[in-house]
Design an enzyme around this catalytic site. Structure first.
Site, mmCIF file in Angstrom:
data_model
loop_
_atom_site.group_PDB
_atom_site.id
_atom_site.type_symbol
_atom_site.label_atom_id
_atom_site.label_comp_id
_atom_site.label_asym_id
_atom_site.label_seq_id
_atom_site.Cartn_x
_atom_site.Cartn_y
_atom_site.Cartn_z
ATOM 1 N N HIS A 98 39.994 45.073 27.726
ATOM 2 C CA HIS A 98 41.422 45.197 27.425
ATOM 3 C C HIS A 98 41.975 43.862 26.975
ATOM 4 C CE1 HIS A 98 41.042 44.036 31.636
ATOM 5 N NE2 HIS A 98 42.194 43.399 31.506
ATOM 6 N N HIS A 100 45.629 41.655 26.732
ATOM 7 C CA HIS A 100 47.017 41.518 27.181
ATOM 8 C C HIS A 100 47.877 41.008 26.021
ATOM 9 C CE1 HIS A 100 45.974 41.378 31.613
ATOM 10 N NE2 HIS A 100 44.817 41.035 31.105
HETATM 11 P P1 5GP Z 1 42.580 41.489 33.959
HETATM 12 O O1 5GP Z 1 42.877 40.559 35.105
HETATM 13 O O2 5GP Z 1 41.367 42.357 34.231
HETATM 14 O O3 5GP Z 1 42.510 40.792 32.648
HETATM 15 O O4 5GP Z 1 43.847 42.414 33.857
HETATM 16 C C1 5GP Z 1 43.975 43.661 34.456
HETATM 17 C C2 5GP Z 1 45.417 44.088 34.275
HETATM 18 O O5 5GP Z 1 45.500 45.475 34.535
HETATM 19 C C3 5GP Z 1 46.382 43.381 35.229
HETATM 20 O O6 5GP Z 1 47.391 42.713 34.472
HETATM 21 C C4 5GP Z 1 46.950 44.532 36.064
HETATM 22 O O7 5GP Z 1 48.314 44.362 36.361
HETATM 23 C C5 5GP Z 1 46.722 45.733 35.181
HETATM 24 N N1 5GP Z 1 46.525 46.981 35.912
HETATM 25 C C6 5GP Z 1 45.647 47.180 36.933
HETATM 26 N N2 5GP Z 1 45.715 48.459 37.356
HETATM 27 C C7 5GP Z 1 46.650 49.069 36.569
HETATM 28 C C8 5GP Z 1 47.143 50.413 36.527
HETATM 29 O O8 5GP Z 1 46.750 51.302 37.306
HETATM 30 N N3 5GP Z 1 48.087 50.692 35.591
HETATM 31 C C9 5GP Z 1 48.536 49.737 34.711
HETATM 32 N N4 5GP Z 1 49.457 50.119 33.832
HETATM 33 N N5 5GP Z 1 48.085 48.464 34.737
HETATM 34 C C10 5GP Z 1 47.142 48.137 35.660
#
Ligand code: 5GP
Length: 136
Positions: A98, A100
């Site tokens: 993903h 951001h």
């Molecule tokens: P990472 O740290 O893996 O780059 O980012 C994961 C992102 O996914 C975080 O910003 C977190 O807030 C978001 N996230 C985790 N679980 C969920 C969810 O169930 N729904 C949504 N909309 N975002 C999520």
């Protein structure tokens, strides 16, 4: 077990969706760093960037640009970060690729990025050569 994002793709878990096509989906981050923080994911569950086939790389880039344009038009921030974590050491918590998109306003302190370090101009070309040798 399906990732939390695959469960959003399947509709099992709700999300505030912004955009969807055959390969990608964009929705609001549940714990935003700033107002409008949006995630773009690939619908197929690949853990991280190095796992993506070329067509998904291209589709992700297009969706990120499209959603970023819509965020700029909607919220009129002063700028935005495009951020993508690979591996736990890099801050990745959901192991489903993903990106951001984080709208930024002047002096908002929404993100703490890196402290600029020092480089040795004498060794940078050698490092670049080592990396070049591993390009495929
Ligand atoms: P990472 O740290 O893996 O780059 O980012 C994961 C992102 O996914 C975080 O910003 C977190 O807030 C978001 N996230 C985790 N679980 C969920 C969810 O169930 N729904 C949504 N909309 N975002 C999520």
């Amino acid at each position: 077990m399906a990732s939390i994002f695959s469960r959003i793709v399947s509709g099992e878990i709700p999300a505030a969706k912004v955009y969807e096509d055959d390969l990608t989906l964009a929705f609001m981050d549940i714990a935003p760093a700033s107002r409008g923080h949006t995630l773009v994911i690939c619908k197929t569950e690949y853990p991280q960037l190095l796992d993506l086939p070329p067509d998904v790389v291209a589709a992700m880039a297009q969706t990120v640009q499209r959603v970023a344009r819509a965020l700029m038009a909607t919220l009129q921030p002063d700028g935005f970060n495009v951020l993508q974590n690979n591996g736990a050491a890099a801050g990745q918590t959901v192991f489903h690729y993903h990106v951001h998109i984080i709208p930024r306003w002047q002096d908002d302190k929404a993100l703490g990025l890196w402290q600029p370090g020092e480089s040795d101009p004498a060794t940078l070309p050698e490092l670049a050569a080592q990396i070049r040798a591993n390009l495929q």
